[in-house]
Design a protein around this motif. Sequence first.
Motif, PDB file in Angstrom:
ATOM      1  N   LEU A 169       0.843  -1.209   0.000  1.00  0.00           N
ATOM      2  CA  LEU A 169       0.000   0.000   0.000  1.00  0.00           C
ATOM      3  C   LEU A 169       0.876   1.257   0.000  1.00  0.00           C
ATOM      4  O   LEU A 169       0.628   2.208  -0.730  1.00  0.00           O
ATOM      5  CB  LEU A 169      -0.922   0.010   1.223  1.00  0.00           C
ATOM      6  CG  LEU A 169      -1.994  -1.068   1.268  1.00  0.00           C
ATOM      7  CD1 LEU A 169      -2.647  -1.109   2.640  1.00  0.00           C
ATOM      8  CD2 LEU A 169      -3.042  -0.836   0.203  1.00  0.00           C
ATOM      9  N   THR A 186      -0.757   9.274   5.453  1.00  0.00           N
ATOM     10  CA  THR A 186      -2.088   9.187   4.835  1.00  0.00           C
ATOM     11  C   THR A 186      -2.572   7.750   4.647  1.00  0.00           C
ATOM     12  O   THR A 186      -3.772   7.533   4.526  1.00  0.00           O
ATOM     13  CB  THR A 186      -2.109   9.879   3.449  1.00  0.00           C
ATOM     14  OG1 THR A 186      -1.091   9.288   2.640  1.00  0.00           O
ATOM     15  CG2 THR A 186      -1.895  11.363   3.556  1.00  0.00           C
ATOM     16  N   VAL A 187      -1.640   6.810   4.593  1.00  0.00           N
ATOM     17  CA  VAL A 187      -2.059   5.417   4.346  1.00  0.00           C
ATOM     18  C   VAL A 187      -1.773   4.525   5.566  1.00  0.00           C
ATOM     19  O   VAL A 187      -2.688   3.979   6.179  1.00  0.00           O
ATOM     20  CB  VAL A 187      -1.361   4.840   3.083  1.00  0.00           C
ATOM     21  CG1 VAL A 187      -1.736   3.377   2.883  1.00  0.00           C
ATOM     22  CG2 VAL A 187      -1.732   5.661   1.853  1.00  0.00           C
ATOM     23  N   PRO A 190      -3.132   5.891   9.373  1.00  0.00           N
ATOM     24  CA  PRO A 190      -4.586   5.743   9.596  1.00  0.00           C
ATOM     25  C   PRO A 190      -5.022   4.279   9.691  1.00  0.00           C
ATOM     26  O   PRO A 190      -5.908   3.952  10.474  1.00  0.00           O
ATOM     27  CB  PRO A 190      -5.212   6.408   8.360  1.00  0.00           C
ATOM     28  CG  PRO A 190      -4.177   7.327   7.834  1.00  0.00           C
ATOM     29  CD  PRO A 190      -2.848   6.709   8.167  1.00  0.00           C
ATOM     30  N   LEU A 191      -4.362   3.417   8.926  1.00  0.00           N
ATOM     31  CA  LEU A 191      -4.733   1.997   8.981  1.00  0.00           C
ATOM     32  C   LEU A 191      -4.275   1.343  10.283  1.00  0.00           C
ATOM     33  O   LEU A 191      -4.863   0.367  10.737  1.00  0.00           O
ATOM     34  CB  LEU A 191      -4.151   1.241   7.781  1.00  0.00           C
ATOM     35  CG  LEU A 191      -4.793   1.571   6.430  1.00  0.00           C
ATOM     36  CD1 LEU A 191      -3.996   0.952   5.277  1.00  0.00           C
ATOM     37  CD2 LEU A 191      -6.227   1.067   6.376  1.00  0.00           C
ATOM     38  N   LYS A 268     -14.748   2.387  11.130  1.00  0.00           N
ATOM     39  CA  LYS A 268     -14.780   3.468  10.121  1.00  0.00           C
ATOM     40  C   LYS A 268     -14.292   2.981   8.771  1.00  0.00           C
ATOM     41  O   LYS A 268     -13.351   2.226   8.643  1.00  0.00           O
ATOM     42  CB  LYS A 268     -13.902   4.630  10.597  1.00  0.00           C
ATOM     43  CG  LYS A 268     -14.717   5.895  10.775  1.00  0.00           C
ATOM     44  CD  LYS A 268     -13.876   7.002  11.345  1.00  0.00           C
ATOM     45  CE  LYS A 268     -13.212   7.834  10.269  1.00  0.00           C
ATOM     46  NZ  LYS A 268     -12.428   8.939  10.806  1.00  0.00           N
TER      47      LYS A 268
ATOM     48  N   LEU B  83      -5.524  -1.255  -3.216  1.00  0.00           N
ATOM     49  CA  LEU B  83      -6.358  -0.056  -3.039  1.00  0.00           C
ATOM     50  C   LEU B  83      -6.296   0.332  -1.565  1.00  0.00           C
ATOM     51  O   LEU B  83      -6.244  -0.547  -0.698  1.00  0.00           O
ATOM     52  CB  LEU B  83      -7.802  -0.350  -3.446  1.00  0.00           C
ATOM     53  CG  LEU B  83      -8.004  -0.700  -4.922  1.00  0.00           C
ATOM     54  CD1 LEU B  83      -9.463  -1.041  -5.195  1.00  0.00           C
ATOM     55  CD2 LEU B  83      -7.555   0.434  -5.830  1.00  0.00           C
ATOM     56  N   PHE B  84      -6.300   1.630  -1.288  1.00  0.00           N
ATOM     57  CA  PHE B  84      -6.184   2.075   0.098  1.00  0.00           C
ATOM     58  C   PHE B  84      -7.516   1.831   0.812  1.00  0.00           C
ATOM     59  O   PHE B  84      -8.521   2.487   0.505  1.00  0.00           O
ATOM     60  CB  PHE B  84      -5.810   3.559   0.146  1.00  0.00           C
ATOM     61  CG  PHE B  84      -4.596   3.891  -0.675  1.00  0.00           C
ATOM     62  CD1 PHE B  84      -3.445   3.114  -0.583  1.00  0.00           C
ATOM     63  CD2 PHE B  84      -4.591   4.954  -1.560  1.00  0.00           C
ATOM     64  CE1 PHE B  84      -2.324   3.393  -1.347  1.00  0.00           C
ATOM     65  CE2 PHE B  84      -3.474   5.246  -2.338  1.00  0.00           C
ATOM     66  CZ  PHE B  84      -2.347   4.460  -2.228  1.00  0.00           C
ATOM     67  N   PRO B  85      -7.553   0.894   1.770  1.00  0.00           N
ATOM     68  CA  PRO B  85      -8.835   0.507   2.369  1.00  0.00           C
ATOM     69  C   PRO B  85      -9.476   1.596   3.211  1.00  0.00           C
ATOM     70  O   PRO B  85     -10.671   1.549   3.477  1.00  0.00           O
ATOM     71  CB  PRO B  85      -8.492  -0.708   3.234  1.00  0.00           C
ATOM     72  CG  PRO B  85      -7.033  -0.786   3.306  1.00  0.00           C
ATOM     73  CD  PRO B  85      -6.432   0.146   2.314  1.00  0.00           C
ATOM     74  N   ASN B  86      -8.668   2.585   3.636  1.00  0.00           N
ATOM     75  CA  ASN B  86      -9.205   3.654   4.488  1.00  0.00           C
ATOM     76  C   ASN B  86      -9.800   4.797   3.662  1.00  0.00           C
ATOM     77  O   ASN B  86     -10.230   5.797   4.223  1.00  0.00           O
ATOM     78  CB  ASN B  86      -8.101   4.204   5.402  1.00  0.00           C
ATOM     79  CG  ASN B  86      -6.868   4.656   4.641  1.00  0.00           C
ATOM     80  OD1 ASN B  86      -6.497   4.052   3.635  1.00  0.00           O
ATOM     81  ND2 ASN B  86      -6.228   5.694   5.094  1.00  0.00           N
ATOM     82  N   MET B  87      -9.816   4.656   2.342  1.00  0.00           N
ATOM     83  CA  MET B  87     -10.321   5.749   1.497  1.00  0.00           C
ATOM     84  C   MET B  87     -11.417   5.243   0.569  1.00  0.00           C
ATOM     85  O   MET B  87     -11.439   4.059   0.213  1.00  0.00           O
ATOM     86  CB  MET B  87      -9.185   6.293   0.617  1.00  0.00           C
ATOM     87  CG  MET B  87      -8.057   6.908   1.387  1.00  0.00           C
ATOM     88  SD  MET B  87      -6.759   7.445   0.267  1.00  0.00           S
ATOM     89  CE  MET B  87      -5.366   7.431   1.385  1.00  0.00           C
TER      90      MET B  87
END
Lengths: 268, 240
Positions: A169, A186-187, A190-191, A268, B83-87
């Motif tokens: 990612l 940003t990636v 947050p994850l 979320k 794919l970015f799972p948080n977006m």
Amino acid sequence: MSSPLVKGEPFLVTLSALATLLICFIVVPIAALFLMVDPSTMAEVFSGNPMLASQARSAFIVTFKASLLSTAILLVLGVPLAYILARYDFPGKSVVESLVDVPLMIPHIVAGVMILMAFGRGGIIASLTGAAPKIEDTFWGVVIAMAFVSIPLAVDTVKVAFQSIDPMLEYVARTLGASRFRAFTTVTLPLALKGVIAGAILAWARGLSEVGAILVVAYYPKTVNVLILEWLNVYGLRYAIALAVPFVLLTLALFTALRILQGMVSRK
Amino acid sequence: MIVIEDLEVRLGDFRLLIGGLEVMDGEYLMVLGPSGVGKTVLLHTLAGLMKPCRGRILVDGEDVTNTPPEKRGFALIPQNYALFPNMSVYDNIAYGLRARGVSEDDVRRTVTELADILEIKHLLGRKPNQLSGGEQQRVAIARALAIKPRILLLDEPLANLDPRLRSKAREFLKGLHQELDFTALHVTHNIADAVYLGERIAYMEEGRLVAVLRPEEFLVSKYAKPYIDDLMPVFRSFHS
């Protein structure tokens, strides 16, 4: 993902019975503490006796301020370390991982002695630099003691969170034009947020409950745990319980709220 | 044009050697070979995620061998699409544009345009875990194309699709390439993907590039023989 318990299945019945035993092992002492509390002593401690009330109030303030500060320090320093340990291989990595776990393995009284020998007035840092800030019997001594014993819980929990995130990612984010820092913030971060919150909760809990290292490094200003121990010795069990009950209630409420917040973040 | 010159990459005991390879502007180049020959290593090296110990990567004459991935303009689509799972799908596609400081108006215009072309407009508000494999693939392509990459690097993007979806996705990729004329280097171990999609096929064996052929040349070459030999008993059993 958790699945619902199916009633009547022998395997699950056995598991549930054993699990209930463990839950009782936790609940019974908590219940005992609450049942043992004497309302008149509690009233005396928190309003009737100004000296005791003032001691209790300042102990609560010191404990929560110091534990929050030590958790914040651990997050600032621990998240980068956890990320490095999760993502990179380097010579001596296993030594660093073992070092992180040292506070978990040694008695906390010994941890306190180690902190004094390192950062105290007669410690290594002071002898190397010629001067070191005073930590003995200071608020910062309490913070350092709390942070030291909480390191493994903060770093290891956050490390596991980073390990569970596919590094691809971040690589893809970089090929799309994001710097390392942007890809991380940003990636990846947050994850990993759920894990970071879990690490913070555990580190904070460890800090709140610490007494051994604090007794050695900074008896003053008194934390709630130190004061409970003191009142147990000076005034007896009733006074110790009167101080312990609100402390346990407050921490239980706070941790329940944090767990709910953690659950909301993960949904979320 | 992208030129790979005398490239050597080491990864433990494994060594990847690419004597020379050119990818023309607008070309769809397939890299074919069995598993473990270094196709993904080649892709990751081109993307800037791995450092070669020798050789150069040139883009229109500019040496990008030591350029970091974020400044290279090579968009990678990995096998799992990442794919970015948080977006949301929208934010996934917008990611590269925002990283480049593009204004939100231009981001919206580009995302909408690509979503139209890739027929994913109805998915823009969804999260990646609410998409099928084929939809995820389209979003990953849109996200990569949004930054107008110098080259699109595709790592077995059809491998996770079932056979029916796979052939549809293959047709879709071919149509998309004809429409948008992007440059692509697509790695696969599947001969059907390579022959159908590739304008040329770069064939790899044991960490080396052994031949670069047009699909019709490849099919009659000795390199295609193991693939065809593998299929012949199946055809014979049908005949009998």
